[in-house]
Design an enzyme around this catalytic site. Sequence first.
Site, PDB file in Angstrom:
ATOM      1  CG  ASP A 575      49.472  35.135  31.232  1.00 12.81           C
ATOM      2  OD1 ASP A 575      48.790  35.043  32.273  1.00 12.81           O
ATOM      3  OD2 ASP A 575      48.980  35.404  30.124  1.00 12.81           O
ATOM      4  CD  GLU A 772      46.545  43.635  28.994  1.00 18.17           C
ATOM      5  OE1 GLU A 772      46.615  44.010  27.805  1.00 18.17           O
ATOM      6  OE2 GLU A 772      46.608  42.442  29.325  1.00 18.17           O
TER       7      GLU A 772
END
Length: 813
Positions: A575, A772
């Site tokens: 991102d 994550e």
Amino acid sequence: MHLLWLLLPLSAVAATDVNDTLLWGPYRPNLYFGLRPRIPQSLMTGLVWFGAQDYQSISKARHACDQGDGITNYTWTEYDTREGGVQVINDGPNNVKITTEFLKVAGGDHGGSWAARIKGKPINPDVPSHPSLIFYFGLEGLGGIDMDTDEDENGLEGEIKFSGSTPELDDFTIRIVDGPDNKHVTEGKHAQKFEDRIGKTHFLGQPVSQGGIWQAKELLLQNIIKRAQEILVPYKDVAAGPPDPSFVLQLPDEVYTSSNLYAVQKSFDGEFQFDVFFESASSKQKLSSAILDQGIPALVASYGKRFQSAFPFPSDYPAAKRDSLEGFSKAITSNLVGGVGYFYGTSIVNRKFSYEWDEDDEAQPSDDGETGAKLTEPKALLTATPSRSFFPRGFYWDEGFHLLHIGAWDNDFSLAILKDWIDLIDDDGWVAREQILGEEARSKVPAEFQTQVPNYANPPTLTMAVTAFIARVKKVAESSGPSDQDLGMGFGMGAAQERLSKPAQHGAGSQYLESPELARAFLQSIYAPLKRHYDWFRRTQRGQIKQYARVARSRTEGYRWRGRSEQHVLTSGMDDYPRGPPHAGELHLDLISWMAFFTGTMKEIAEFVGETEDATSFGEIEQAILNNIDDLHWSEEQQMYCDANVDQEDESYHVCHQGYLSMFPLFLGLLPSSSPHLGPMLDVLRDPDQLWSPYGLRSLSASHPLFGKDENYWKGPVWVQMNYLALRSLYKNYAAEPGPYQARAQEIYQQLRKNIVDNVYKEYERTGYVWEQYDALTGQGLRSHPFTGWTSLVTLSECLFGSTAALRLMHTL
Ligand SMILES: *[C@@H]1O[C@H](CO)[C@@H](O)[C@H](O)[C@H]1NC(C)=O
Ligand SMILES: *[C@@H]1O[C@H](CO)[C@@H](O)[C@H](O)[C@H]1NC(C)=O
């Protein structure tokens, strides 16, 4: 044939990929325990619990996995796709350790039966533990359920029975049966007033509108709270205070007409156990607690055996660590597999949106006169989920990684998931990168991220699952002896490489691996949509070369992610990784690398299904792309691979940011072992001031001015799937093939593998979760958890890739 069959999407009823053993599962992985069949609208079950030791604890009622609820840890410790599994949930704040056991029982003509056992005990035995558990089941779609046990306004004793029927499940019963040693809260304030109700099972049957079952927890708690408020009125001014909450926080013991949601509530004092049996009427076998008493220990034992053969323990790990590391690998593998969900519903698509730098695209999505965000037709998807708590839905680029791991455990299950994704490829060749199907899934996504746009892509990882399947087919063919001719397929280089990995036995039996005809038929059935998908990538994500006088051997092979904003390239998956300013003339290194990889895998698939002309043409495109990666993206001054952009004078220039992006050609194995670019790249990889950390490779060089800045999502933290790609490429290519950098690649491979496995394991022990991503400087787990999506790949790094010692040995053979 029931009418509903005609309304179902073909994938739900196609015979080829439906196997009875896969009909039922914990396919509502967003819940701590939620079973459902792989049928778009049907029976949905769930579990709600809270501690009834005080009135406040009803605000700690559990249902959907939630990072904010303070649950100490939870994971499937064993989960087998065909048999069932065991999950342990340590709910510290409610002082109860809950175990959910699930056993599939094959038989009959409607997907079999199952048994579930829910049991628990206090975590801290010195303080009260009064768990109250509600098991519910609700019906979406056609069919009905009735409570057979006679109602009683004070609650029920003994076994409770329901019977129901749906078009797909046909007739069934559900029974709820207590364990032998349950205790209930019998003393406490005003106990004598509640004598008639103490120790009983309370219940509710209520009609819920279509599509509303997912909100069962809210409905049930409303009922409990409303009833409690009424009961508490006379105690308002009583000096002794209100009654013990376990006498009050109860379902109202009513069944309304036309109910399609039923719930039973059991409250205990301390340790407890109860069983739920779902019996398909067409199955002759009657279920009882004995089947769980015997079946679960047998399942745990056979799971352990099969795990050891599917993921053999690496010889270079100390034997002393074996049990704990193996338990960890089992848990993360089980939570990945037990985290597979079945989703059905509409999604939101905007066919008209585009940023200004994307506006001149020739390949705009088809103009159907629609504007703005619209709901699509409902779709169905079986998919693994990156995180049961935070990302409980399908993500395109995660899925390719998930399927590598799942396929090593249960090949046919991975194909069933793959097939569902392939079925989502539309006529243009597009698949939405996030699959947010239905209202339950949408409730977890902020509004600004709900809309999908049909010219946005995501890293094309799905073909990894296809080539991994082909490698398994080849391996089986080799070990069972038929020649290439028998299979009628040409074997490429992949087979030789695949032989390097340890001969993993597959956890579950596989119809597709046992039958070359079935395997080929499957691959042929997905080939056309995959090719359409590939063509869509080449058409819609093309970059500009000629316009800016760029010099490259191919005049066409350049690529640019569509849909980026000023600060983010969400479509790339990385991102907030640093990039140049948005411009129609940008060229993205990661995308052209993915396209080389995609083309290479398409070539392999085409060869395998006998599409030789296509294979040749894929081979030519692949070479053109590989040439252009060097021509367009290698910066001689910086000695690194870079994005390209265009300045105010329309001159092309390189945008260079050392990190995962600059490593893409190495990570995806696109460089030959003799490439002179490999040396400088390995130096950066191994440099502690740049990518190298004791916890794995950092996403951005520690020497980069933006390291750790802003959102710090892809600006430093360690991501396991990217480290996996690095390991895989080193193992298969640069550490394996003779070349000037082989020794260095072997050393890096060995150390990196250890760093990644050790740190993820260490953090699991420390926090109870896998994460994550991991901090670039401390190695601490960051952001969503549990994240048993691609972080679970440590199991493959640990097991399927051997030590370099083993690797060297195989090369001398
Ligand atoms: C389901 O698949 C498994 C594994 O592929 C196989 O062993 C089993 O026989 C199949 N069962 C049915 C009912 O087709
Ligand atoms: C999970 O929590 C329990 C209870 O606190 C603890 O005993 C166990 O070690 C934890 N597991 C992990 C992997 O941290």
